[in-house]
Design an enzyme around this catalytic site. Structure first.
Site, PDB file in Angstrom:
ATOM      1  N   GLU A   1       0.875  -1.176   0.000  1.00 31.22           N
ATOM      2  CA  GLU A   1       0.000   0.000   0.000  1.00 31.22           C
ATOM      3  C   GLU A   1       0.909   1.222   0.000  1.00 31.22           C
ATOM      4  OE1 GLU A   1      -3.113  -0.258  -0.445  1.00 31.22           O
ATOM      5  OE2 GLU A   1      -3.314  -2.413  -0.123  1.00 31.22           O
TER       6      GLU A   1
ATOM      7  N   CYS B   1      -1.783   9.297   2.615  1.00 31.72           N
ATOM      8  CA  CYS B   1      -1.364   8.753   1.321  1.00 31.72           C
ATOM      9  C   CYS B   1      -2.371   9.035   0.212  1.00 31.72           C
ATOM     10  CB  CYS B   1      -1.114   7.248   1.427  1.00 31.72           C
ATOM     11  SG  CYS B   1      -2.549   6.286   1.946  1.00 31.72           S
TER      12      CYS B   1
END
Length: 456
Positions: free
Chosen positions: A210, A244
């Site tokens: 991720e 993110c």
């Protein structure tokens, strides 16, 4: 670190004992984790305040509450996910049953980042437990207060041979990546993700990565501008931009740029008051190095809003900049901080072309009242996931898998996708012994003719 091979082997021994695989065991461990999160809530909130200056509101909504909701959803659906899936059998398998079993990988290494250090360590753990795995957790050394709380909590609630925590810096992570894990789940930057993938490749260990990237927000001239301003800034400046999937930069149609910026100025004052430097609801940056890197971007282009900073507290106010080009340093890497570059456009097709020229982003946000334009963006651009007329909200739904594509990540999780991320799909054919087809064997007369009739 010399004991890490022994630690991993202890986990494997426990996994092969079979104790982690029953539904009752998994349910009990998930409930144990839920209860511990609730019990440790005050300590977690204080640790997040110490490491990142997060407010109680932000700590609960983005970290603690998120995990409790994920556990509740997992408990509700776990037995359904665990049951073998019956699938059709082709005519060549007449008399047989075909099943897909979800098999736990074994021992997973879960490496967490510093930006949401509690949630991003334990959210994957929920999937690991639900799938029947053992796990080794590696919290971020950049958030030492949270790391200490995680270590204390996990050691209190779980046997060391089931779930363990290994704290330390880069050297510790490097040694962990040399161990014979059955699966690695990593959340973090693209450069470190490459290191993790390289290390895993040496032992052919499956990975879930991720990562991140430069996620665009695009505002067309038919958007609800006041709402777009609030939702973009909320998504951008939550956790001081250290997210993110935060909008990394903004493309806005030149016809509405001025109005949008006015709405943004109003929204920022509503969110953080007259002086964000002293706001109790505005997070700070994680380290001096991160502060210095972001401060250097302030010399790119022109600062329209914000730009104030205080090194002692590692804080930069929410900042909006213009007169930025793709050649500027601020556009060469993921910003991961409270700076929003603004670019103009007049032709949506050119925006699509420009975004295509960049690495595939983890998220994308498009603001327009036109369903046709929304569909065009969705079908024309590749990105991990995103929202139409909002930001961040796709990550909150347990019904949606979350993950990247290309350089923004591989694999996905949340909800059922978390269970699947820590599982191997094992295919099983249960064949009948009541009869047999002779044409499958090379000695059968006219066997090939029959096979061609069936398979042709």
């Amino acid at each position: 670190m010399e004991r890490l091979p022994e630690l991993v082997q202890h986990h494997k021994d426990y996994f092969y004992s079979g104790q982690t695989k029953s539904f009752e065991f998994r349910k009990k461990q998930l409930k144990t984790l839920r209860n511990a999160i609730k019990e440790y809530e005050p300590e977690v909130i204080q640790a997040l305040k110490d490491d990142l200056h997060k407010s109680e509101w932000e700590a609960y909504t983005t970290e603690i509450g998120f995990l409790l909701e994920e556990i509740k959803f997992t408990l509700k659906h776990l037995i359904e996910w665990m049951n073998p899936e019956k699938v059709k059998s082709p005519v060549t398998h007449l008399g047989s049953k075909s099943l897909i079993h979800q098999e736990p990988y074994g021992v997973s290494l879960i490496i967490a980042p510093w930006n949401y250090p509690f949630q991003l360590q334990l959210a994957p753990l929920i999937g690991a437990i639900a799938a029947g795995n053992c796990a080794v957790l590696k919290p971020s050394e950049l958030t030492p207060a949270v790391s200490a709380v995680i270590g204390k909590m996990i050691r209190e609630i779980y046997p060391h041979k089931y779930i363990s925590v290994v704290e330390g810096g880069v050297e510790t992570s490097t040694e962990l990546l040399k161990q014979a894990f059955d699966h690695i789940f990593f959340t973090g930057s693209v450069p470190v993700g490459k290191i993790v993938m390289e290390a895993a490749a040496k032992q052919l260990i499956p990975v879930t990565l991720e990562l991140g990237g430069k996620s665009p927000a695009i505002v067309d001239k038919d958007a609800n501008l006041k709402l777009a301003a609030k939702r973009i800034l909320w998504g951008k400046f939550t956790n001081a931009g250290q997210t993110c999937i935060a909008p990394d930069y903004l493309y806005v149609h030149s016809d509405v740029k001025k109005v949008l910026l006015l709405h943004m100025q109003e929204a920022l004052q509503e969110f953080y008051g007259e002086d964000p430097l002293t706001s109790e609801v505005y997070a700070h940056l994680v380290s001096d190095r991160h502060f210095d890197r972001l401060k250097g971007f302030l010399s790119n282009g022109d600062v329209l809003i914000g730009g104030q900073h205080k090194a002692d507290d590692r804080v930069i106010t929410p900042t909006i900049m213009e007169n930025i080009s793709w050649d500027d340093p601020v556009m060469q890497e993921e910003i991961f901080g409270p700076i929003l570059p603004v670019l103009e456009f007049t032709d949506l097709n050119k925006v699509i072309e420009e975004v295509r020229n960049q690495p595939k982003p983890l998220a994308l946000y498009f603001f327009s009242e036109s369903e046709q334009k929304q569909d065009k963006i969705t079908s024309s651009l590749s990105f991990g996931g995103g929202c139409m007329n909002d930001t961040l909200m796709h990550i909150v739904s347990p019904y949606l898998p979350f993950g990247g594509v290309g350089s923004s990540g591989t694999g996905s999780y949340h909800g059922k996708a978390s269970f699947e991320a820590f599982s191997h799909q094992k295919s099983i054919v249960k064949q009948t012994t009541k009869f047999d087809f002779s044409f499958r064997y090379p000695s059968a007369k006219n066997g090939l003719k029959m096979i061609k009739r069936i398979m042709g």
